[in-house]
Design a protein around this motif. Structure first.
Motif, PDB file in Angstrom:
ATOM      1  N   ASN A  63       7.389  -3.938   7.899  1.00  0.00           N
ATOM      2  CA  ASN A  63       8.320  -2.808   7.939  1.00  0.00           C
ATOM      3  C   ASN A  63       8.028  -1.844   9.088  1.00  0.00           C
ATOM      4  O   ASN A  63       6.996  -1.918   9.731  1.00  0.00           O
ATOM      5  N   LYS A  64       8.951  -0.941   9.287  1.00  0.00           N
ATOM      6  CA  LYS A  64       8.854   0.178  10.251  1.00  0.00           C
ATOM      7  C   LYS A  64       8.847  -0.293  11.697  1.00  0.00           C
ATOM      8  O   LYS A  64       8.171   0.284  12.542  1.00  0.00           O
ATOM      9  N   ALA A  77       3.966   2.379   2.667  1.00  0.00           N
ATOM     10  CA  ALA A  77       4.451   1.276   3.515  1.00  0.00           C
ATOM     11  C   ALA A  77       5.973   1.222   3.491  1.00  0.00           C
ATOM     12  O   ALA A  77       6.599   0.627   4.380  1.00  0.00           O
ATOM     13  N   GLY A  78       6.581   1.842   2.461  1.00  0.00           N
ATOM     14  CA  GLY A  78       8.046   1.877   2.402  1.00  0.00           C
ATOM     15  C   GLY A  78       8.632   1.127   1.221  1.00  0.00           C
ATOM     16  O   GLY A  78       9.799   0.729   1.246  1.00  0.00           O
ATOM     17  N   LYS A  79       7.849   0.987   0.152  1.00  0.00           N
ATOM     18  CA  LYS A  79       8.332   0.213  -1.003  1.00  0.00           C
ATOM     19  C   LYS A  79       9.546   0.866  -1.656  1.00  0.00           C
ATOM     20  O   LYS A  79      10.524   0.186  -1.968  1.00  0.00           O
ATOM     21  N   THR A  80       9.477   2.171  -1.842  1.00  0.00           N
ATOM     22  CA  THR A  80      10.606   2.864  -2.466  1.00  0.00           C
ATOM     23  C   THR A  80      11.837   2.700  -1.577  1.00  0.00           C
ATOM     24  O   THR A  80      12.938   2.437  -2.072  1.00  0.00           O
ATOM     25  N   THR A  81      11.630   2.842  -0.291  1.00  0.00           N
ATOM     26  CA  THR A  81      12.749   2.724   0.647  1.00  0.00           C
ATOM     27  C   THR A  81      13.331   1.309   0.605  1.00  0.00           C
ATOM     28  O   THR A  81      14.548   1.130   0.512  1.00  0.00           O
ATOM     29  N   SER A 132      13.181  -3.028   9.338  1.00  0.00           N
ATOM     30  CA  SER A 132      12.968  -1.596   9.211  1.00  0.00           C
ATOM     31  C   SER A 132      13.817  -1.107   8.048  1.00  0.00           C
ATOM     32  O   SER A 132      15.032  -0.937   8.175  1.00  0.00           O
ATOM     33  N   ALA A 133      13.162  -0.930   6.904  1.00  0.00           N
ATOM     34  CA  ALA A 133      13.907  -0.596   5.693  1.00  0.00           C
ATOM     35  C   ALA A 133      14.648   0.721   5.836  1.00  0.00           C
ATOM     36  O   ALA A 133      15.774   0.864   5.367  1.00  0.00           O
ATOM     37  N   HIS A 135      18.856   7.703   7.995  1.00  0.00           N
ATOM     38  CA  HIS A 135      17.996   6.989   7.050  1.00  0.00           C
ATOM     39  C   HIS A 135      18.734   5.808   6.427  1.00  0.00           C
ATOM     40  O   HIS A 135      18.410   5.395   5.328  1.00  0.00           O
ATOM     41  N   ASP A 150      11.082   0.036  13.737  1.00  0.00           N
ATOM     42  CA  ASP A 150      11.750   1.014  14.603  1.00  0.00           C
ATOM     43  C   ASP A 150      10.730   1.918  15.300  1.00  0.00           C
ATOM     44  O   ASP A 150      11.066   2.635  16.224  1.00  0.00           O
ATOM     45  N   ARG A 151       9.483   1.871  14.813  1.00  0.00           N
ATOM     46  CA  ARG A 151       8.438   2.685  15.442  1.00  0.00           C
ATOM     47  C   ARG A 151       7.433   1.783  16.153  1.00  0.00           C
ATOM     48  O   ARG A 151       7.507   0.564  16.076  1.00  0.00           O
ATOM     49  N   LYS A 173      15.215   7.822  -4.730  1.00  0.00           N
ATOM     50  CA  LYS A 173      14.187   8.844  -4.536  1.00  0.00           C
ATOM     51  C   LYS A 173      14.757   9.936  -3.661  1.00  0.00           C
ATOM     52  O   LYS A 173      15.188   9.683  -2.548  1.00  0.00           O
ATOM     53  N   LYS A 210      10.655  14.821  -4.270  1.00  0.00           N
ATOM     54  CA  LYS A 210      10.202  13.460  -4.006  1.00  0.00           C
ATOM     55  C   LYS A 210       9.593  12.785  -5.235  1.00  0.00           C
ATOM     56  O   LYS A 210       8.396  12.752  -5.415  1.00  0.00           O
ATOM     57  N   HIS A 265       0.876  -1.172   0.000  1.00  0.00           N
ATOM     58  CA  HIS A 265       0.000   0.000   0.000  1.00  0.00           C
ATOM     59  C   HIS A 265       0.918   1.228   0.000  1.00  0.00           C
ATOM     60  O   HIS A 265       2.022   1.155   0.533  1.00  0.00           O
ATOM     61  N   ARG A 300      14.768  12.824  -1.128  1.00  0.00           N
ATOM     62  CA  ARG A 300      13.902  12.972   0.040  1.00  0.00           C
ATOM     63  C   ARG A 300      13.098  14.255  -0.057  1.00  0.00           C
ATOM     64  O   ARG A 300      13.570  15.272  -0.575  1.00  0.00           O
TER      65      ARG A 300
HETATM   66  P1  G4P Z   1       6.160   3.935  -0.661  1.00  0.00           P
HETATM   67  O1  G4P Z   1       7.163   3.871  -1.764  1.00  0.00           O
HETATM   68  O2  G4P Z   1       5.656   2.580  -0.256  1.00  0.00           O
HETATM   69  O3  G4P Z   1       5.052   4.897  -0.875  1.00  0.00           O
HETATM   70  O4  G4P Z   1       6.897   4.419   0.655  1.00  0.00           O
HETATM   71  P2  G4P Z   1       8.257   5.218   0.873  1.00  0.00           P
HETATM   72  O5  G4P Z   1       9.419   4.321   0.713  1.00  0.00           O
HETATM   73  O6  G4P Z   1       8.216   6.493   0.118  1.00  0.00           O
HETATM   74  O7  G4P Z   1       8.119   5.512   2.427  1.00  0.00           O
HETATM   75  C1  G4P Z   1       7.052   6.267   2.966  1.00  0.00           C
HETATM   76  C2  G4P Z   1       7.507   6.916   4.237  1.00  0.00           C
HETATM   77  O8  G4P Z   1       7.802   5.893   5.201  1.00  0.00           O
HETATM   78  C3  G4P Z   1       8.789   7.752   4.082  1.00  0.00           C
HETATM   79  O9  G4P Z   1       8.711   8.806   5.015  1.00  0.00           O
HETATM   80  C4  G4P Z   1       9.864   6.765   4.532  1.00  0.00           C
HETATM   81  O10 G4P Z   1      11.042   7.402   4.996  1.00  0.00           O
HETATM   82  C5  G4P Z   1       9.139   6.055   5.649  1.00  0.00           C
HETATM   83  N1  G4P Z   1       9.714   4.734   5.945  1.00  0.00           N
HETATM   84  C6  G4P Z   1      10.057   3.746   5.094  1.00  0.00           C
HETATM   85  N2  G4P Z   1      10.571   2.708   5.760  1.00  0.00           N
HETATM   86  C7  G4P Z   1      10.547   3.037   7.062  1.00  0.00           C
HETATM   87  C8  G4P Z   1      10.963   2.375   8.252  1.00  0.00           C
HETATM   88  O11 G4P Z   1      11.479   1.271   8.257  1.00  0.00           O
HETATM   89  N3  G4P Z   1      10.779   3.060   9.430  1.00  0.00           N
HETATM   90  C9  G4P Z   1      10.225   4.310   9.476  1.00  0.00           C
HETATM   91  N4  G4P Z   1      10.105   4.865  10.669  1.00  0.00           N
HETATM   92  N5  G4P Z   1       9.842   4.960   8.372  1.00  0.00           N
HETATM   93  C10 G4P Z   1       9.999   4.330   7.191  1.00  0.00           C
HETATM   94  P3  G4P Z   1       8.387  10.292   4.609  1.00  0.00           P
HETATM   95  O12 G4P Z   1       8.333  11.074   5.862  1.00  0.00           O
HETATM   96  O13 G4P Z   1       7.193  10.304   3.719  1.00  0.00           O
HETATM   97  O14 G4P Z   1       9.591  10.717   3.723  1.00  0.00           O
HETATM   98  P4  G4P Z   1      11.096  10.912   4.086  1.00  0.00           P
HETATM   99  O15 G4P Z   1      11.222  12.279   4.613  1.00  0.00           O
HETATM  100  O16 G4P Z   1      11.502   9.892   5.092  1.00  0.00           O
HETATM  101  O17 G4P Z   1      11.688  10.724   2.774  1.00  0.00           O
END
Ligand code: G4P
Length: 536
Positions: free
Chosen positions: A143-144, A25-29, A260-261, A200, A146-147, A48, A54, A22, A50
């Protein structure tokens, strides 16, 4: 090495997959971190930019840049521990298109990425069903961590119940309420400690491990988390599903990885395990039996057509998934649908905004070739001495509809040409009202953004301003037989009957209620939510 041995070796080292998730969720990351660990990029952040800028590297169209999202999808390739990995990029934003579904037809497995705080979300569910339909293996990355995240048992139950798949956690998180300490690796029976990266996770980090009987453990994790971990592991071992590779291969059981990507945590252990468990290209169904990826004769199919890859050159690129044999630059192939020999002269590989010419490629690889208008989505390309067809690419039901006309009646010809070409790329579906002229077309799209793309492209590429009047339908179902379809519409104002491009009857429904009613009172009609390819 004989050519057969070389093909076997090359095919077996290929892993071609797509990430389904969705938005946010962090796909790009995760993609970026996989590329980082694969050595394809040196610093994360290259894929990508930041916040400030973006947009993903796979953005080509101007509209995507304006909106900061990726409407197109492409493939990225890298080598890791002797394996050649192809990641198929599926657009992850809210308004995804049919391309996202079709890309899954080219993948041999999928990685389902889930936000640990949110669980299974709507788009993941839709994409999951396409994977399930194909029976491909699905790997889950939660994912995520760390939160703050949902309780891991709750997450697993949600995955199993909403998706109807068994699961096996490969690792288990320690501290999911914002106090993440790391994971317990169930296979190696070791703790992998979380080391929060404040940048990051731009650069690769090594995993710090600790054996479970290490005396420092209580000190590091705290007595409560230690006790919780022991309890969780015991419960998992007693009550959880057993790991079964055959079920993984059949798409019936998903191995789950917590990580945590953003901080890179868990990315490398995931990749290491994934390359061992994920399948290499397998045989594929054709109208003349199964086609092995190891055969020396080339075959492949077009799964995506992309216009405007390079705005300066108005070109169209057809993306081909290779299914067998060795591909070499300049190869002549038979396009079975039109019965013509075509030379694939300038095969390209796309990585970020850069293109490079491909000299050779094998089953599992994706190549892009210029399309002077000879390819359609689903076309089979094979050796010039062969003629067979791969199973068709299903047509998925649009969810948004609009009545489209040209503002300037003098431009009717360009209007129809533009609509036809954009429909050929599969970006829109065109429906006609039986016995009604084609002045106004009913256009269906999977993601609502496609309407904006259509408006933009009609104006910029064909010089046609269009009127777009949204229609209140949200479900489309192909229906057989046709005479019963008419009965189903009856006097209901919530259902409309149209025809698709192959003149097959399609019912459009305004709401779930009228759809359910049609299913219940179906009067012997069959409703299909994916266009049955055998009806073409
Ligand atoms: P998407 O392609 O699936 O839409 O997701 P994307 O990787 O753009 O990630 C969406 C947001 O979630 C980004 O934050 C990204 O940094 C964050 N994120 C991805 N992986 C993790 C993780 O493992 N832990 C945490 N805490 N956050 C994660 P953003 O605020 O939208 O952008 P940015 O300022 O970080 O770039």
């Amino acid at each position: 090495m004989s050519s057969n041995e070389q093909i076997l070796k090359e095919v077996n080292r290929r892993k071609t997959f797509a990430i389904i998730s969705h938005p946010d969720a962090g796909k790009t990351t995760l993609t970026e971190k996989l590329l980082l660990y694969g050595g394809a990029i040196r610093l994360a952040g290259a894929v990508k930019g930041r916040k400030a800028a973006k947009h993903a590297v796979s953005d080509w169209m101007e509209i995507e840049k304006q909106r900061g999202i990726s409407v197109t999808s492409s493939a990225m390739q890298f080598d890791y521990q002797g394996y050649r990995i192809n990641i198929l990029d599926t657009p992850g934003h809210q308004d995804f298109s049919e391309d996202t579904y079709r890309t899954l037809m080219a993948a041999d497995s999928a990685v389902m990425l889930i936000d640990g705080a949110k669980g299974v979300e709507e788009q993941t569910l839709k994409l999951f069903h396409v994977c399930k339909m194909r029976g491909i293996p699905i790997f889950t990355f939660i994912n995520k961590l760390d939160r703050y995240c949902k309780n891991p048992f709750e997450l697993i139950e949600e995955i199993e119940k909403t998706l109807g798949i068994q699961s096996y956690p490969m690792n288990w998180p320690i501290g999911t309420e914002g106090n993440f300490k790391g994971v317990y690796n169930r296979e190696l029976k070791q703790i992998e400690l979380f080391n929060n990266q404040q940048d990051h996770g731009q650069a690769v980090i090594a995993t710090t491990t600790l054996s479970v009987d290490n005396e420092q453990l209580v000190e590091l994790l705290g007595a409560d988390l230690c006790a919780q971990l022991c309890e969780d592991i015991e419960l998992l071992n007693i009550a959880g599903d057993r790991f079964d590779l055959e079920k993984v291969k059949a798409g019936e059981l998903t191995p789950i990885f917590f990580g945590s990507a953003m901080t890179n945590f868990g990315v490398e252990p995931f990749l290491e395990k994934f390359i061992l468990l994920a399948p290499s290209p397998a045989e594929r169904k054709t109208n003349q039996g199964m086609k092995s990826p190891h055969e020396d004769r080339f075959s492949g199919f077009v799964f995506k057509i992309q216009a405007n890859m390079d705005p300066a050159h108005r070109d169209r690129i057809a993306f081909i998934r290779i299914c067998s044999g060795k591909f070499e630059r300049g190869l002549e192939v038979n396009n079975v649908r039109i019965g013509k020999t075509i030379k694939l002269a300038q095969p390209q590989q796309f990585f970020a905004q850069e293109r490079s010419i491909i000299e050779e490629a094998y089953a599992g690889d994706i190549i892009g070739v210029y399309d002077p208008g000879v390819f359609n989505i689903g076309d089979t390309l094979c050796d010039i001495n062969e003629s067979f067809r791969f199973e068709g690419i299903p047509i998925f039901p649009p969810e948004h509809f609009a009545l489209v006309t040209t503002k300037d009646a003098m431009k009717r010809k360009q209007f129809l040409k533009g609509i036809a070409q954009i429909a050929e790329e599969g970006a829109i579906q065109v429906f006609k009202k039986p016995n009604i002229g084609i002045e106004a077309l009913t256009i269906g799209v999977v993601g609502v953004l496609q309407f904006e793309v259509l408006e933009y492209r009609m104006k910029n590429e064909y010089g046609v301003d269009i009127n777009l009047q949204r229609l209140p339908y949200c479900y489309a179902r192909w229906v057989m037989p046709e005479n019963v379809a008419k009965d189903l519409v009856g006097y209901s104002g919530s259902i409309d009957l149209v025809e698709d491009q192959y003149n097959r009857p399609v019912l459009l429904f305004k709401d779930q209620w009228s759809l359910n009613r049609a299913i219940d009172n179906n009067k012997g009609a069959k409703l299909y939510d994916v266009a049955p390819t055998n009806l073409i």
